[in-house]
Design a protein around this motif. Structure first.
Motif, PDB file in Angstrom:
ATOM      1  N   GLN A  34     107.101  53.519   6.323  1.00 27.55           N
ATOM      2  CA  GLN A  34     106.369  54.578   6.780  1.00 27.55           C
ATOM      3  C   GLN A  34     105.192  54.175   7.500  1.00 27.55           C
ATOM      4  OE1 GLN A  34     107.283  57.653   6.809  1.00 27.55           O
ATOM      5  NE2 GLN A  34     109.399  57.222   5.426  1.00 27.55           N
ATOM      6  N   TRP A  35     104.841  52.964   7.661  1.00 24.38           N
ATOM      7  CA  TRP A  35     103.422  52.519   8.258  1.00 24.38           C
ATOM      8  C   TRP A  35     103.110  53.021   9.652  1.00 24.38           C
ATOM      9  CZ3 TRP A  35     102.755  49.759  12.616  1.00 24.38           C
ATOM     10  CH2 TRP A  35     103.719  49.275  13.265  1.00 24.38           C
ATOM     11  N   GLU A  36     104.175  53.455  10.373  1.00 27.18           N
ATOM     12  CA  GLU A  36     103.896  54.161  11.551  1.00 27.18           C
ATOM     13  C   GLU A  36     103.813  55.620  11.820  1.00 27.18           C
ATOM     14  OE1 GLU A  36     106.128  51.869  14.945  1.00 27.18           O
ATOM     15  OE2 GLU A  36     107.575  52.630  13.370  1.00 27.18           O
ATOM     16  N   SER A  37     103.895  56.179  10.360  1.00 27.70           N
ATOM     17  CA  SER A  37     103.546  57.523  10.123  1.00 27.70           C
ATOM     18  C   SER A  37     102.231  57.991  10.027  1.00 27.70           C
ATOM     19  CB  SER A  37     104.061  58.048   8.607  1.00 27.70           C
ATOM     20  OG  SER A  37     103.368  57.545   7.581  1.00 27.70           O
ATOM     21  N   ASP A  38     101.184  57.252  10.204  1.00 33.32           N
ATOM     22  CA  ASP A  38      99.835  57.556  10.192  1.00 33.32           C
ATOM     23  C   ASP A  38      99.124  56.227  10.876  1.00 33.32           C
ATOM     24  OD1 ASP A  38      96.986  57.758   9.896  1.00 33.32           O
ATOM     25  OD2 ASP A  38      97.528  59.192   7.877  1.00 33.32           O
ATOM     26  N   PRO A  39      98.210  56.711  12.080  1.00 36.51           N
ATOM     27  CA  PRO A  39      97.711  55.404  12.714  1.00 36.51           C
ATOM     28  C   PRO A  39      96.885  54.823  11.757  1.00 36.51           C
ATOM     29  CG  PRO A  39      97.727  57.474  14.056  1.00 36.51           C
ATOM     30  CD  PRO A  39      98.246  58.052  12.590  1.00 36.51           C
ATOM     31  N   CYS A  40      96.348  55.307  10.648  1.00 40.36           N
ATOM     32  CA  CYS A  40      95.376  54.569  10.046  1.00 40.36           C
ATOM     33  C   CYS A  40      95.905  53.140   9.355  1.00 40.36           C
ATOM     34  CB  CYS A  40      94.673  55.462   8.823  1.00 40.36           C
ATOM     35  SG  CYS A  40      96.153  55.842   7.515  1.00 40.36           S
ATOM     36  N   PRO A 189      90.789  56.241  11.638  1.00 41.47           N
ATOM     37  CA  PRO A 189      91.487  57.146  12.385  1.00 41.47           C
ATOM     38  C   PRO A 189      92.770  57.638  11.797  1.00 41.47           C
ATOM     39  CG  PRO A 189      91.233  55.054  13.301  1.00 41.47           C
ATOM     40  CD  PRO A 189      90.387  55.116  12.189  1.00 41.47           C
ATOM     41  N   GLY A 190      93.217  58.801  12.111  1.00 41.27           N
ATOM     42  CA  GLY A 190      94.590  59.122  11.478  1.00 41.27           C
ATOM     43  C   GLY A 190      94.704  60.213  10.803  1.00 41.27           C
ATOM     44  N   ARG A 191      95.702  60.484   9.778  1.00 36.37           N
ATOM     45  CA  ARG A 191      95.673  61.621   9.114  1.00 36.37           C
ATOM     46  C   ARG A 191      95.173  61.643   7.704  1.00 36.37           C
ATOM     47  NH1 ARG A 191      99.806  61.655  13.223  1.00 36.37           N
ATOM     48  NH2 ARG A 191     101.451  60.537  11.880  1.00 36.37           N
ATOM     49  N   GLY A 192      94.524  60.816   7.184  1.00 39.07           N
ATOM     50  CA  GLY A 192      94.018  60.740   6.109  1.00 39.07           C
ATOM     51  C   GLY A 192      94.913  60.187   5.137  1.00 39.07           C
ATOM     52  N   SER A 193      95.710  59.142   5.409  1.00 35.63           N
ATOM     53  CA  SER A 193      96.712  58.524   4.128  1.00 35.63           C
ATOM     54  C   SER A 193      95.900  57.304   3.728  1.00 35.63           C
ATOM     55  CB  SER A 193      98.163  58.109   4.829  1.00 35.63           C
ATOM     56  OG  SER A 193      98.712  59.258   5.391  1.00 35.63           O
ATOM     57  N   CYS A 194      94.867  56.680   4.422  1.00 35.02           N
ATOM     58  CA  CYS A 194      94.072  55.639   3.859  1.00 35.02           C
ATOM     59  C   CYS A 194      92.841  55.666   3.210  1.00 35.02           C
ATOM     60  CB  CYS A 194      94.215  54.727   5.343  1.00 35.02           C
ATOM     61  SG  CYS A 194      95.725  54.341   6.044  1.00 35.02           S
ATOM     62  N   PRO A 195      92.384  54.922   2.739  1.00 33.95           N
ATOM     63  CA  PRO A 195      90.840  55.159   2.095  1.00 33.95           C
ATOM     64  C   PRO A 195      89.861  55.003   3.315  1.00 33.95           C
ATOM     65  CG  PRO A 195      92.182  53.151   1.185  1.00 33.95           C
ATOM     66  CD  PRO A 195      93.003  53.471   2.141  1.00 33.95           C
ATOM     67  N   ILE A 196      88.636  55.277   2.994  1.00 28.32           N
ATOM     68  CA  ILE A 196      87.539  55.187   3.940  1.00 28.32           C
ATOM     69  C   ILE A 196      87.267  53.758   4.129  1.00 28.32           C
ATOM     70  CG2 ILE A 196      86.814  57.742   3.633  1.00 28.32           C
ATOM     71  CD1 ILE A 196      84.677  56.540   1.720  1.00 28.32           C
ATOM     72  N   GLN A 197      86.385  53.557   5.086  1.00 27.33           N
ATOM     73  CA  GLN A 197      86.486  51.927   5.351  1.00 27.33           C
ATOM     74  C   GLN A 197      85.250  51.348   4.573  1.00 27.33           C
ATOM     75  OE1 GLN A 197      86.073  51.402   9.804  1.00 27.33           O
ATOM     76  NE2 GLN A 197      86.343  53.652   9.913  1.00 27.33           N
ATOM     77  N   ARG A 198      84.425  52.014   3.902  1.00 26.55           N
ATOM     78  CA  ARG A 198      83.370  51.565   3.161  1.00 26.55           C
ATOM     79  C   ARG A 198      82.989  52.250   2.016  1.00 26.55           C
ATOM     80  NH1 ARG A 198      80.752  53.596   8.026  1.00 26.55           N
ATOM     81  NH2 ARG A 198      79.587  55.551   7.299  1.00 26.55           N
ATOM     82  N   PRO A 199      82.490  51.765   1.043  1.00 21.55           N
ATOM     83  CA  PRO A 199      82.022  52.662  -0.104  1.00 21.55           C
ATOM     84  C   PRO A 199      81.111  53.711   0.392  1.00 21.55           C
ATOM     85  CG  PRO A 199      81.692  50.363  -0.704  1.00 21.55           C
ATOM     86  CD  PRO A 199      82.016  50.260   0.647  1.00 21.55           C
ATOM     87  N   ALA A 213      88.171  71.016   1.881  1.00 24.44           N
ATOM     88  CA  ALA A 213      89.217  70.659   2.743  1.00 24.44           C
ATOM     89  C   ALA A 213      89.566  69.685   3.645  1.00 24.44           C
ATOM     90  CB  ALA A 213      90.232  71.972   3.480  1.00 24.44           C
ATOM     91  N   HIS A 214      88.239  69.805   4.454  1.00 21.74           N
ATOM     92  CA  HIS A 214      87.949  68.732   5.593  1.00 21.74           C
ATOM     93  C   HIS A 214      87.787  67.362   4.728  1.00 21.74           C
ATOM     94  CE1 HIS A 214      86.308  72.164   8.081  1.00 21.74           C
ATOM     95  NE2 HIS A 214      87.687  72.241   8.145  1.00 21.74           N
ATOM     96  N   LEU A 215      86.903  67.298   3.832  1.00 20.14           N
ATOM     97  CA  LEU A 215      86.710  65.658   3.148  1.00 20.14           C
ATOM     98  C   LEU A 215      87.980  65.170   2.600  1.00 20.14           C
ATOM     99  CD1 LEU A 215      83.560  66.895   1.257  1.00 20.14           C
ATOM    100  CD2 LEU A 215      83.644  65.087   2.621  1.00 20.14           C
ATOM    101  N   GLN A 216      88.914  66.210   2.052  1.00 25.25           N
ATOM    102  CA  GLN A 216      90.130  65.678   1.614  1.00 25.25           C
ATOM    103  C   GLN A 216      90.871  64.862   2.707  1.00 25.25           C
ATOM    104  OE1 GLN A 216      93.054  68.393   0.344  1.00 25.25           O
ATOM    105  NE2 GLN A 216      93.545  67.200  -1.380  1.00 25.25           N
ATOM    106  N   GLY A 217      90.971  65.701   3.839  1.00 26.65           N
ATOM    107  CA  GLY A 217      91.709  65.352   5.090  1.00 26.65           C
ATOM    108  C   GLY A 217      91.279  63.917   5.578  1.00 26.65           C
ATOM    109  N   ALA A 218      89.925  63.828   5.528  1.00 24.73           N
ATOM    110  CA  ALA A 218      89.186  62.705   6.228  1.00 24.73           C
ATOM    111  C   ALA A 218      89.178  61.380   5.085  1.00 24.73           C
ATOM    112  CB  ALA A 218      87.670  63.051   6.433  1.00 24.73           C
ATOM    113  N   GLY A 220      91.351  60.548   2.597  1.00 26.88           N
ATOM    114  CA  GLY A 220      92.576  60.249   2.171  1.00 26.88           C
ATOM    115  C   GLY A 220      92.562  59.732   0.501  1.00 26.88           C
ATOM    116  N   LEU A 221      92.904  58.576   0.327  1.00 27.47           N
ATOM    117  CA  LEU A 221      93.070  58.025  -1.095  1.00 27.47           C
ATOM    118  C   LEU A 221      91.664  57.972  -1.917  1.00 27.47           C
ATOM    119  CD1 LEU A 221      95.480  55.012  -0.562  1.00 27.47           C
ATOM    120  CD2 LEU A 221      95.957  57.389  -1.454  1.00 27.47           C
TER     121      LEU A 221
END
Length: 614
Positions: A34-40, A189-199, A213-218, A220-221
């Motif tokens: 599924q790695w191509e399912s989200d650009p992140c 960038p993407g649909r929120g499947s990955c963690p944020i880039q920094r603490p 809801a916006h925070l959850q989508g941004a 991700g994990l």
């Protein structure tokens, strides 16, 4: 350890299990398929190979330990966010104007607090204010309503919160841009499947349900692992039964709102609906400066009534009620008139159209009476009118309005029974400032008007709606609510997200230590009564942070209750006692401790405490 992780991922890459392991960390099988399912994933370097997956799990999700020879901290961090550009939208103009207009009041209140207490300075925190209701398509609709008589209560609260946190010395960023939100929190960038880039660089994030809801989508994990830093401005409140997702689904409490599994105290309300949530409030403008003090203003009153209802639909079914009032007082209105539209208001009404806040307040300063029509519910305007010397008259609701019988409250995460347009004004202020009447009974209305005209009522602002009151309240929350709700495994699986030994490590499941146990006053409520009511009956307030002291078999014994059985259960009414079968119920889930719940079959064990008047 690295070889074990490599073996684990390799086995799962070869397997056909497209699942996710606990704590939301993807297995190798999921990522390979599924790695191509989200650009992140590609953003973090995943290309489907075992090596790229191992690197991602090691460096980004901290599932595997760092590979030897690799720089674990060399993630594609965003640049430090720059200053927020000016926003000229009507909502932001209103917020900015209110803060500027009241700046002197806030400064004086801060100085008074500093003089009266040595504990007003807290550690400076980095705080993000993100009103999601002002962002995107929802924001466009809200913005359009601001200049058409739409609700301003939420904007009042955001303005006052901004001023309050600034006076308390914290570093604020205020944004209404969803795109900018992604930059501020370091979202990939993407649909929120990955963690944020920094603490996360913000110690606290104030938002609303839309923003959540916006925070959850941004995020991700990372969302679950930082949710303890969120504070949700929630005008009407969210009771614990609606907040705990699995319980809400299985017990009929699931609505469009709620089900976020936050600590109930993270929801911050306009008025003190239930102690399960935190009462944030706002500041009434009904004060003026006199010398070095801020005192309630005194105004010369004319025989004028101002009707509280800026939209024509609010007047439906209320003409006879207003007509009785107009027999004694010159009656004014501020109803918005759309271009090309003819208003159908009674001929005895003098309509000014939609006024600016300044002109509206000038009208209130002259008026004797502020007239509630029954809607909008629980707004700030009646408190400000009372602060300017008006008497507030409002409809009584019989039967009370609730999610069962009222479209406005239907779907809201509360079981409250609303006895009038403004229950706070009715119950906590009352006569002579507030009169609640049967608007279908002309005699009741006339008697109230005559009594009001005979009275000389000075302006009044409850202490909790002054600048000092709000400063004290917010300072108390910031001081004592750092440790609200978290995942105890956060640091084990996401060590880069933690503040080791930091006093601002809010994310802990420690038993609450504030208020102290010495404040506890145990009350056994009558059948069918909530702890809110049981405590209030004794001039006390229910304190949810003290529930854990009552959640033991010994608590029943101390109250003289003999238990035939002691049953731990997921139940928002527990701890409680059922006389049928002498059953004693203990709470299994701390998120379900609730001051608000009631049922005819149970007597609630209630943790009450005293409180400062006002």
């Amino acid at each position: 350890m690295w070889k074990q992780c490599q073996k684990f991922v390799h086995l799962n890459v070869e397997s056909s299990l497209h699942t996710k392991v606990n704590y939301g960390v993807p297995q190798g099988s999921f990522l390979q398929a599924q790695w191509e399912s989200d650009p992140c994933y590609a953003f973090y370097g995943v290309d489907g190979t075992t090596c790229s997956i191992l690197t991602y799990l090691s460096q980004t999700e901290d599932f595997c330990p760092p590979q030897d020879g690799r720089n674990h901290s060399s993630l594609p961090w965003h640049q430090k966010p720059q200053a927020i550009s000016n926003n000229s939208s009507p909502a932001i103009k209103f917020i900015r104007s209110r803060v500027e207009k009241m700046s002197e009041q806030w400064i004086q209140a801060g100085l008074r607090m500093k003089e009266s207490s040595n504990n007003t300075v807290s550690t400076q925190m980095r705080v993000l204010l993100y009103p999601g209701a002002l962002s995107g398509s929802v924001g466009q609709h809200f913005e359009a309503m601001v200049e058409r008589g739409g609700p301003l209560g939420e904007l009042v609260q955001w303005a006052d919160l901004s001023a309050c946190l600034t006076i308390l010395g914290h570093n604020l960023i205020f944004s209404t841009s969803q795109h900018q939100l992604h930059s501020l929190i370091g979202a990939a960038p993407g649909r929120g499947s990955c963690p944020i880039q920094r603490p996360l660089t913000f110690d606290l994030i104030y938002t609303d349900y839309h923003g959540l809801a916006h925070l959850q989508g941004a995020m991700g994990l990372a969302f679950k692992h930082y949710q303890c830093r969120f504070r949700i401005l929630d005008s009407f409140g969210t009771e614990p039964a609606f907040n705990f997702a699995s319980y809400a689904r299985s017990h009929g409490y699931k609505t469009l709102w709620g089900s976020w599994d936050l600590q109930p105290l993270q929801y911050m309300t306009m008025f003190p609906h239930t102690p399960d949530n935190s009462f944030l409030g706002f500041v009434s403008e009904g004060t003026v400066r006199k010398g070095s003090e801020l005192e309630p203003a005194s105004y010369k009153k004319d025989r004028i009534a101002v009707v509280y209802g800026k939209q024509e639909y609010m007047w439906q079914g209320k003409y006879e009620y207003v007509k009785v009032i107009s027999e004694e007082l010159e009656t004014h209105a501020t109803v918005y008139q759309p271009p090309g539209h003819t208003l159908h208001l009674p001929s005895f009404i003098r309509n000014h159209g939609l006024l600016t806040q300044e002109h509206f307040q000038q009208l209130l300063r002259k008026a004797k009476l502020f007239v509630g029509l029954g809607f909008p519910y629980e707004g700030p305007a009646p408190i400000e009118a009372i602060g300017m010397g008006c008497v507030f008259i409002q409809p009584r609701f019989d039967p009370p309005h609730s999610s069962v019988n009222n479209d406005f409250y239907k779907g809201k995460p509360t079981t409250r029974q609303i006895s009038s347009q403004h229950p706070y004004a009715e119950k906590f202020i009352g006569k002579p400032y507030v009169w609640t009447v049967d608007v279908t009974n002309k005699t009741d209305i006339r008697e109230a008007i005559k009594a009001i005209l005979r009275s000389e009522v000075k302006s009044f602002t409850p202490q909790e709606f002054t600048c000092v009151g709000m400063l004290k309240r917010v300072l108390g929350y910031i001081t004592h609510q750092f440790l609200l709700g978290s995942n105890t495994n956060r640091c084990q699986f996401f060590p880069s997200l933690c503040y080791p030994k930091s006093p601002k490590n809010f994310c802990s499941k420690s038993v609450p230590t504030w208020p102290p146990k010495s404040a506890l006053r145990v009350h056994l409520g009558p059948l069918g009564q909530s702890c809110v009511s049981a405590c209030r009956r004794s001039s006390l307030v229910c304190e949810p942070a003290l529930f854990h002291h009552l959640n033991t078999p010994a608590a029943f014994t101390r109250l003289g209750l003999s238990c035939a059985s002691v049953l731990p259960e997921l139940n928002h009414l527990f701890p409680s006692y059922s006389p049928w079968g002498r059953q004693c119920g203990l709470q299994q889930e701390p998120l379900l401790f609730s001051c608000a719940g009631s049922d005819p079959s149970y007597r609630r064990l209630c943790p009450c405490r005293s409180h400062l008047t006002g």
